[in-house]
Design an enzyme around this catalytic site. Structure first.
Site, mmCIF file in Angstrom:
data_model
loop_
_atom_site.group_PDB
_atom_site.id
_atom_site.type_symbol
_atom_site.label_atom_id
_atom_site.label_comp_id
_atom_site.label_asym_id
_atom_site.label_seq_id
_atom_site.Cartn_x
_atom_site.Cartn_y
_atom_site.Cartn_z
ATOM 1 N N HIS A 82 35.618 -18.573 -0.481
ATOM 2 C CA HIS A 82 35.102 -19.914 -0.168
ATOM 3 C C HIS A 82 33.586 -19.994 -0.303
ATOM 4 O O HIS A 82 33.032 -21.077 -0.444
ATOM 5 C CB HIS A 82 35.620 -20.432 1.189
ATOM 6 C CG HIS A 82 34.957 -19.883 2.414
ATOM 7 N ND1 HIS A 82 35.447 -18.821 3.126
ATOM 8 C CD2 HIS A 82 33.853 -20.288 3.086
ATOM 9 C CE1 HIS A 82 34.681 -18.586 4.175
ATOM 10 N NE2 HIS A 82 33.698 -19.469 4.168
ATOM 11 N N ASP A 219 40.386 -13.844 1.202
ATOM 12 C CA ASP A 219 39.210 -14.691 1.002
ATOM 13 C C ASP A 219 38.009 -13.874 0.501
ATOM 14 O O ASP A 219 37.086 -13.584 1.253
ATOM 15 C CB ASP A 219 38.880 -15.392 2.329
ATOM 16 C CG ASP A 219 37.918 -16.542 2.145
ATOM 17 O OD1 ASP A 219 37.299 -16.634 1.068
ATOM 18 O OD2 ASP A 219 37.768 -17.353 3.072
ATOM 19 N N SER A 639 30.249 -15.926 7.043
ATOM 20 C CA SER A 639 31.264 -15.839 6.007
ATOM 21 C C SER A 639 30.774 -14.927 4.910
ATOM 22 O O SER A 639 29.651 -15.079 4.429
ATOM 23 C CB SER A 639 31.530 -17.218 5.423
ATOM 24 O OG SER A 639 32.456 -17.866 6.232
HETATM 25 N N1 ASP Z 1 34.433 -19.921 8.197
HETATM 26 C C1 ASP Z 1 33.063 -19.787 8.623
HETATM 27 C C2 ASP Z 1 32.112 -19.923 7.463
HETATM 28 O O1 ASP Z 1 32.471 -20.541 6.489
HETATM 29 C C3 ASP Z 1 32.873 -18.546 9.398
HETATM 30 C C4 ASP Z 1 32.977 -18.864 10.834
HETATM 31 O O2 ASP Z 1 32.500 -19.913 11.241
HETATM 32 O O3 ASP Z 1 33.500 -18.059 11.590
HETATM 33 O O4 ASP Z 1 30.962 -19.512 7.521
#
Ligand code: ASP
Length: 704
Positions: A82, A219, A639
């Site tokens: 992502h 991911d 992330s």
């Molecule tokens: N999914 C979050 C991000 O895109 C990571 C998190 O907030 O734990 O940074």
């Protein structure tokens, strides 16, 4: 379920527990012995050393908002799928659908250039608190303090720039200005896409699983940093060569187990754990509900349309992820903060704070909470409007934001012409427009607008302020906008002149975007800015008082600077009667697939490999581990961060938190908050067994 008593939590939430906190690597002394007692086998210098190579040299800020880690001596880098998503999407088309099929460069010459992507290394972090706060006295007003801070900052910047002309510099406040660090950085701008799994792996679970445990998402994506012949930053060129880092992370495929030491090293973006109840009340009772309502509309439209058409799915993939990510996080945050009675805890703590202020030694802090209360009371409706504007302008219909890109051309046409800059400005706008229309669908746009406009207006009118004029309240007609039709727009831009400007200026979407932005710039931004200066001033005192009244190891809120979080590989008890184990396996991918939910759709290739339990050398005890959780305190920006074992070897890549954990940006609950990492064995299985890109493994240091 093990709930702590409210009273016991009052202090615990403010003086950090072992697992809570994101620690500054150059100032690890406060927690280093605790890290050791939890299992860390490295010295503090192995983690951070300004003068020699250390783990920090393998960690980068990736693309401004994520983290990446270097895994080979030739600059090979892992981050999340992502985090690389925009670039994977950029290179995707119906013909080369890298989102759907994945992408693997078979040789270095096939690696794909990613304009606009940079990675930033931290060279050194210096404590400059004394120089920044020099001359500030307790009796100075917020304006005086702000002026002096600006002056001191400027002097420091000049000094650092003179001494380090080739490095980047950030001067950052920590703990609301109770501490300042000067951070010297080095940025590399030639970063290329090397590999990405297909979405059936990299985005497996889609929005159904985002922020959710148990999780089965692979991911990750793979990039490479390039440098000039001297290993120094250089803009993209065929002549650039792979970058050689001072350190790259060995990869341990021995696996992790519950109770193992675990740390996450990266660039957490923003937490707000010291906020007062006045701010938490606003966030949970006004701000989050508004933002969730607004995004509900956009998401409902996008979901339907993307499911019905592959073309729309590709066009809107990145936008949908952008809108849905925070939307779901806020929803989880609401649940977590309510269940954990965050507001009550904050209020109870503030009572204790106020009681301390009765003691002669703390009397100087007696005004702090009343001041903050009245400031929030005054600023909240302005913050509400600002965020509503942002939701409408940037996360809803796209023509507001897109048409506003023409603002400079429309308002300064004559000046641009006189300065000979007209042709270049037009060319830049046309280039941007081509990229914009590549991912634009008018019907989708109109459907979003139709749902959002009335909701926006109701919220705007209820916002509780009487001092502004309604902007963009009338339903606008897409058929009357030149921005709805790329051919018409390019035709218009082909004939620059007064006629073109008149038409652009009168365009209903431009006019509305201009009215909203002008209102924001002229009224909202300056007022909010003034309030924030005052709030910062009182928050500095509030925090200073807190540290004196309740001494302990305070960690500074995340602010996109390099941090280490540590804890254990650990499961959790999210709700009464429920236990989350700390890891998932490939069997769970098949189980989810059999539910028939399209977010869990997988190809026959992946299905047959998993059904045959073809785990290569990456399985253990007949299982292939996919993801695991830990008690490492993380947030957005983490992330892509490396998840490391006690020896500093890579065992996973951090990418998310469980839904119950998203409250940890405001209040950390050690029983419940868990970060989610993709197990490095699954990453290597995808590269090696699934994608046959095993040649990439040759350059990694793999510990078996
Ligand atoms: N999914 C979050 C991000 O895109 C990571 C998190 O907030 O734990 O940074």
């Amino acid at each position: 379920m093990k709930f702590r008593l409210l009273s016991a939590l009052l202090i615990i939430t403010h003086a950090a527990t072992a697992k809570e906190g994101m620690w500054i690597p150059s100032l690890l002394n406060v927690v280093y012995s605790d890290m050791q007692s939890q299992g860390l086998q490295l010295t503090a210098e192995d983690l951070y050393d300004a003068n020699g190579s250390s783990l920090k040299d393998a960690i980068v800020l990736f693309g401004g908002g994520c983290t990446g880690e270097i895994v080979s001596n030739d600059g090979l880098l892992f981050t999340n799928h992502h985090c690389g998503f925009d670039y994977i999407q950029y290179h995707s088309s119906l013909k080369n659908d890298y989102l759907r099929d994945g992408f693997w460069a078979k040789s270095r010459s096939e690696e794909l250039r990613c304009d606009g992507l940079s990675v930033v290394f931290v060279v050194r972090m210096d404590d400059v608190t004394e120089a920044m706060r020099k001359g500030i006295t307790a009796t100075m007003s917020p304006t005086e303090v702000d002026a002096l801070l600006q002056k001191n900052k400027k002097a420091l910047e000049e000094k650092y720039k003179k001494e380090n002309p080739l490095l980047g510099l950030q001067l950052k406040a920590f703990n609301y200005g109770n501490q300042y660090l000067a951070i010297l950085t080095k940025s590399y701008n030639d970063v290329r896409l090397v590999g990405a799994p297909p979405s059936e792996i990299g985005k497996f679970g889609g929005d159904t699983d985002n922020w959710v445990w148990p999780r089965h998402t692979g991911d990750f994506s793979v990039f490479r940093i390039y440098a000039d012949a001297n290993n120094e930053p250089a803009k993209y060129s065929d002549k650039n060569v792979p970058f050689h880092p001072a350190h790259h992370l060995p990869i341990n495929i021995g696996g992790v187990k519950e109770g193992d030491f675990s740390m996450v090293y990266g660039f957490p973006g923003r937490t707000e754990h010291l906020l007062t109840s006045y701010a938490v009340d606003f966030i949970t009772n006004q701000l989050n509900p508004m933002r969730i309502d607004m995004r509900d509309q956009t998401i409902a439209v996008l979901e339907g349309r993307m499911r019905a058409s592959d073309e729309i799915r590709i066009k809107y993939a990145a936008k949908q992820s952008d809108v849905a990510n925070a939307w779901k996080k806020w929803k989880g945050q609401q649940i977590g903060l309510t269940n954990f009675r965050a507001l009550e805890q904050k209020r109870a703590f503030e009572e204790q704070y106020a009681a301390q202020c009765l003691k002669p030694e703390f009397r100087a802090y007696a005004q702090v909470l009343p001041k903050l209360k009245s400031l929030y009371n005054d600023v909240n409706h302005l913050n509400f409007e600002t965020q509503l504007f942002a939701e409408y302008m940037y996360y809803g219909p796209e023509l507001f934001n897109f048409s506003y890109r023409f603002h400079e051309l429309i308002e300064n046409y004559d000046t641009l012409q006189a300065k000979g800059k007209l042709a270049a400005t037009l060319e830049e706008l046309k280039q941007g427009a081509r990229a914009f229309y590549k991912d634009f669908d008018l019907e989708t746009e109109m459907a979003i607008y139709k749902r959002l406009q009335p909701l926006h207006d109701v919220k705007y009118n209820k916002r509780g302020a009487a001092d502004s004029k309604q902007a963009a309240s009338l339903p606008l007609d897409y058929m009357k906008s030149v921005f709805s039709d790329s051919t018409a727009l390019f035709k218009l831009l082909a004939k620059p002149g007064k006629g073109m400007i008149k038409k652009l200026k009168a365009d209903p979407f431009y006019a509305a975007a201009n009215a909203m932005t002008t209102d924001y710039n002229a009224r909202l931004r300056p007022q909010v800015g003034d309030y924030n200066k005052q709030i910062d001033y009182w928050m500095q005192k509030y925090t200073e008082g807190m540290m004196k009244m309740f001494p302990g190891n305070y960690w500074a809120d995340a602010n996109s600077t390099l941090r280490i979080s540590y804890g254990k590989v650990d499961g959790s008890y999210p709700r009464d009667g429920e236990h989350y184990t700390p890891h998932t396996t490939a069997d769970g991918i098949l189980q989810k697939y059999y539910t028939g939910n399209p977010d869990f759709a997988i190809s026959s290739k992946l299905k047959s490999l998993l059904e045959a339990r073809n785990y290569g050398t990456y399985g253990s005890n007949g299982e292939l581990n996919v993801c695991y959780t830990g008690s490492n305190h993380t947030t957005g920006g983490n992330s892509g961060s490396p998840a490391l074992n006690a020896k500093g070897e890579l065992t996973g890549i951090n990418f998310d938190r469980s839904w119950e954990s998203t409250m940890s940006d405001i209040m950390y609950n050690p029983e419940i908050c868990r970060n989610i990492m993709v197990d490095i064995r699954y990453v290597l299985w995808v590269i090696d067994v699934y994608a046959d890109a095993d040649y990439l493994l040759n350059e990694m240091t793999i510990v078996r």
